[in-house]
Design a protein around this motif. Sequence first.
Motif, mmCIF file in Angstrom:
data_model
loop_
_atom_site.group_PDB
_atom_site.id
_atom_site.type_symbol
_atom_site.label_atom_id
_atom_site.label_comp_id
_atom_site.label_asym_id
_atom_site.label_seq_id
_atom_site.Cartn_x
_atom_site.Cartn_y
_atom_site.Cartn_z
ATOM 1 N N LEU A 62 -33.120 26.091 -2.785
ATOM 2 C CA LEU A 62 -33.268 27.314 -3.571
ATOM 3 C C LEU A 62 -34.762 27.592 -3.672
ATOM 4 C CD1 LEU A 62 -32.038 29.544 -5.432
ATOM 5 C CD2 LEU A 62 -32.404 27.947 -7.321
ATOM 6 N N GLY A 63 -35.194 28.702 -3.099
ATOM 7 C CA GLY A 63 -36.611 29.047 -3.134
ATOM 8 C C GLY A 63 -37.488 28.023 -2.436
ATOM 9 N N GLY A 64 -36.949 27.343 -1.446
ATOM 10 C CA GLY A 64 -37.699 26.361 -0.691
ATOM 11 C C GLY A 64 -37.651 24.953 -1.266
ATOM 12 N N SER A 65 -37.016 24.770 -2.405
ATOM 13 C CA SER A 65 -36.891 23.444 -3.014
ATOM 14 C C SER A 65 -35.461 22.946 -2.886
ATOM 15 C CB SER A 65 -37.264 23.495 -4.496
ATOM 16 O OG SER A 65 -38.609 23.843 -4.655
ATOM 17 N N PRO A 66 -35.290 21.683 -2.541
ATOM 18 C CA PRO A 66 -33.931 21.159 -2.384
ATOM 19 C C PRO A 66 -33.190 21.118 -3.717
ATOM 20 C CG PRO A 66 -35.549 19.413 -2.118
ATOM 21 C CD PRO A 66 -36.304 20.679 -2.270
ATOM 22 N N ILE A 67 -31.934 21.562 -3.703
ATOM 23 C CA ILE A 67 -31.130 21.481 -4.929
ATOM 24 C C ILE A 67 -29.825 20.724 -4.713
ATOM 25 C CG2 ILE A 67 -32.098 23.555 -5.998
ATOM 26 C CD1 ILE A 67 -29.467 24.993 -5.189
ATOM 27 N N SER A 68 -29.418 20.563 -3.459
ATOM 28 C CA SER A 68 -28.170 19.864 -3.206
ATOM 29 C C SER A 68 -28.174 19.310 -1.782
ATOM 30 C CB SER A 68 -26.991 20.825 -3.395
ATOM 31 O OG SER A 68 -25.765 20.165 -3.199
ATOM 32 N N CYS A 69 -27.726 18.077 -1.650
ATOM 33 C CA CYS A 69 -27.538 17.499 -0.327
ATOM 34 C C CYS A 69 -26.422 16.466 -0.421
ATOM 35 C CB CYS A 69 -28.820 16.892 0.225
ATOM 36 S SG CYS A 69 -29.428 15.488 -0.715
ATOM 37 N N MET A 70 -25.794 16.215 0.690
ATOM 38 C CA MET A 70 -24.688 15.282 0.706
ATOM 39 C C MET A 70 -24.521 14.717 2.102
ATOM 40 S SD MET A 70 -20.806 15.093 1.184
ATOM 41 C CE MET A 70 -21.004 16.316 2.350
ATOM 42 N N SER A 71 -24.149 13.466 2.155
ATOM 43 C CA SER A 71 -23.781 12.818 3.396
ATOM 44 C C SER A 71 -22.566 11.969 3.077
ATOM 45 C CB SER A 71 -24.931 11.942 3.897
ATOM 46 O OG SER A 71 -24.532 11.239 5.047
ATOM 47 N N LYS A 72 -21.470 12.188 3.810
ATOM 48 C CA LYS A 72 -20.231 11.498 3.472
ATOM 49 C C LYS A 72 -19.374 11.310 4.710
ATOM 50 C CE LYS A 72 -16.353 11.751 0.313
ATOM 51 N NZ LYS A 72 -15.688 12.508 -0.721
ATOM 52 N N LYS A 73 -18.727 10.161 4.770
ATOM 53 C CA LYS A 73 -17.786 9.917 5.850
ATOM 54 C C LYS A 73 -16.564 10.803 5.621
ATOM 55 C CE LYS A 73 -17.012 5.606 6.775
ATOM 56 N NZ LYS A 73 -16.432 4.253 6.790
ATOM 57 N N GLN A 74 -16.088 11.457 6.676
ATOM 58 C CA GLN A 74 -14.915 12.324 6.554
ATOM 59 C C GLN A 74 -13.678 11.481 6.266
ATOM 60 O OE1 GLN A 74 -14.744 14.885 10.027
ATOM 61 N NE2 GLN A 74 -16.594 15.971 9.410
ATOM 62 N N THR A 75 -12.701 12.089 5.599
ATOM 63 C CA THR A 75 -11.510 11.347 5.169
ATOM 64 C C THR A 75 -10.541 11.056 6.309
ATOM 65 O OG1 THR A 75 -10.460 13.422 4.524
ATOM 66 C CG2 THR A 75 -11.612 12.184 2.800
ATOM 67 N N SER A 76 -10.603 11.839 7.368
ATOM 68 C CA SER A 76 -9.707 11.600 8.507
ATOM 69 C C SER A 76 -10.513 11.632 9.804
ATOM 70 C CB SER A 76 -8.585 12.634 8.550
ATOM 71 O OG SER A 76 -9.114 13.922 8.682
ATOM 72 N N ILE A 77 -9.924 11.115 10.854
ATOM 73 C CA ILE A 77 -10.589 11.071 12.149
ATOM 74 C C ILE A 77 -10.541 12.451 12.789
ATOM 75 C CG2 ILE A 77 -10.510 10.076 14.462
ATOM 76 C CD1 ILE A 77 -9.314 7.549 13.161
ATOM 77 N N SER A 78 -11.676 12.937 13.214
ATOM 78 C CA SER A 78 -11.746 14.227 13.900
ATOM 79 C C SER A 78 -11.446 14.018 15.377
ATOM 80 C CB SER A 78 -13.133 14.848 13.741
ATOM 81 O OG SER A 78 -13.386 15.144 12.393
ATOM 82 N N LEU A 79 -10.691 14.939 15.941
ATOM 83 C CA LEU A 79 -10.304 14.829 17.337
ATOM 84 C C LEU A 79 -11.289 15.502 18.275
ATOM 85 C CD1 LEU A 79 -6.493 15.509 16.877
ATOM 86 C CD2 LEU A 79 -7.670 13.303 17.033
ATOM 87 N N SER A 80 -12.218 16.272 17.723
ATOM 88 C CA SER A 80 -13.194 16.954 18.562
ATOM 89 C C SER A 80 -14.486 17.163 17.778
ATOM 90 C CB SER A 80 -12.652 18.315 19.022
ATOM 91 O OG SER A 80 -12.560 19.202 17.921
ATOM 92 N N PHE A 81 -15.537 17.449 18.517
ATOM 93 C CA PHE A 81 -16.825 17.745 17.907
ATOM 94 C C PHE A 81 -16.711 18.980 17.010
ATOM 95 C CE2 PHE A 81 -20.901 20.037 18.178
ATOM 96 C CZ PHE A 81 -21.710 19.100 17.568
ATOM 97 N N ALA A 82 -16.002 20.010 17.489
ATOM 98 C CA ALA A 82 -15.864 21.251 16.716
ATOM 99 C C ALA A 82 -15.142 20.989 15.393
ATOM 100 C CB ALA A 82 -15.117 22.301 17.534
ATOM 101 N N GLU A 83 -14.120 20.138 15.416
ATOM 102 C CA GLU A 83 -13.391 19.820 14.188
ATOM 103 C C GLU A 83 -14.305 19.119 13.179
ATOM 104 O OE1 GLU A 83 -9.585 17.123 12.705
ATOM 105 O OE2 GLU A 83 -9.857 17.501 14.843
ATOM 106 N N ALA A 84 -15.083 18.155 13.635
ATOM 107 C CA ALA A 84 -16.008 17.448 12.748
ATOM 108 C C ALA A 84 -17.042 18.413 12.177
ATOM 109 C CB ALA A 84 -16.698 16.315 13.509
ATOM 110 N N GLU A 85 -17.576 19.289 13.018
ATOM 111 C CA GLU A 85 -18.566 20.273 12.560
ATOM 112 C C GLU A 85 -17.946 21.264 11.572
ATOM 113 O OE1 GLU A 85 -21.896 20.915 13.356
ATOM 114 O OE2 GLU A 85 -22.103 19.094 14.532
ATOM 115 N N TYR A 86 -16.713 21.664 11.840
ATOM 116 C CA TYR A 86 -16.063 22.643 10.966
ATOM 117 C C TYR A 86 -15.790 22.063 9.590
ATOM 118 C CZ TYR A 86 -14.511 27.345 10.860
ATOM 119 O OH TYR A 86 -14.453 28.683 10.615
#
Length: 192
Positions: A62-86
């Motif tokens: 927000l206005g160049g200052s970080p306000i939120s970030c997250m890194s988390k393992k997905q709950t299910s296995i993605s079958l494609s790169f597009a699915e993981a990105e989506y």
Amino acid sequence: MQDPRLPHLFATLHVLHYLSKDPGLGLFLNASSSFELLAFCDSDLGICPNSRKSVSGFYVSLGGSPISCMSKKQTSISLSFAEAEYRSMRRVVTELTYLVHLFQDLSIPISLFVPLHSDSHTTIHIAKNPVIHERTKHVEIDCHFVRQKFLDGLISLLFVPSSSQLVDLFIKSLIVPLHHSVLLKLGFVHLL
């Protein structure tokens, strides 16, 4: 049999070692009066060696200052790169929806069409395309949610090259020069 707490212990020691190498590194927050939100999202397909689940991440400023970030393992296995990105894109759009409503409740004027940066042309195309293709049915709810927020004018979808993807710091191991470059772009500075 290996103690299940061992990986967490190694991760904790790794973080403490990282922090002890540069104790003067701090996060600088802008005094900007800008209320522009900016978002990045990314994922790494099947990065977990044990479960082959992908890791998603996002970063919002927000206005160049970080306000939120997250890194988390997905709950299910993605079958494609597009699915993981989506799935990663859906998470950040959910966060942006929450933040916009919060700022509206606080009577803070937020510029809509929040720029959302992704390094996946495929994911951006799926979000902008009104036709759900047969091969994306397994992520159809995520697709509809992101597309609806795009059509509502909450987000604008922009491509960012992988070399400029800020979220990589949260989900991937980076070479040292790229790691330091991303830290600077996120607002980290040497305070000592």
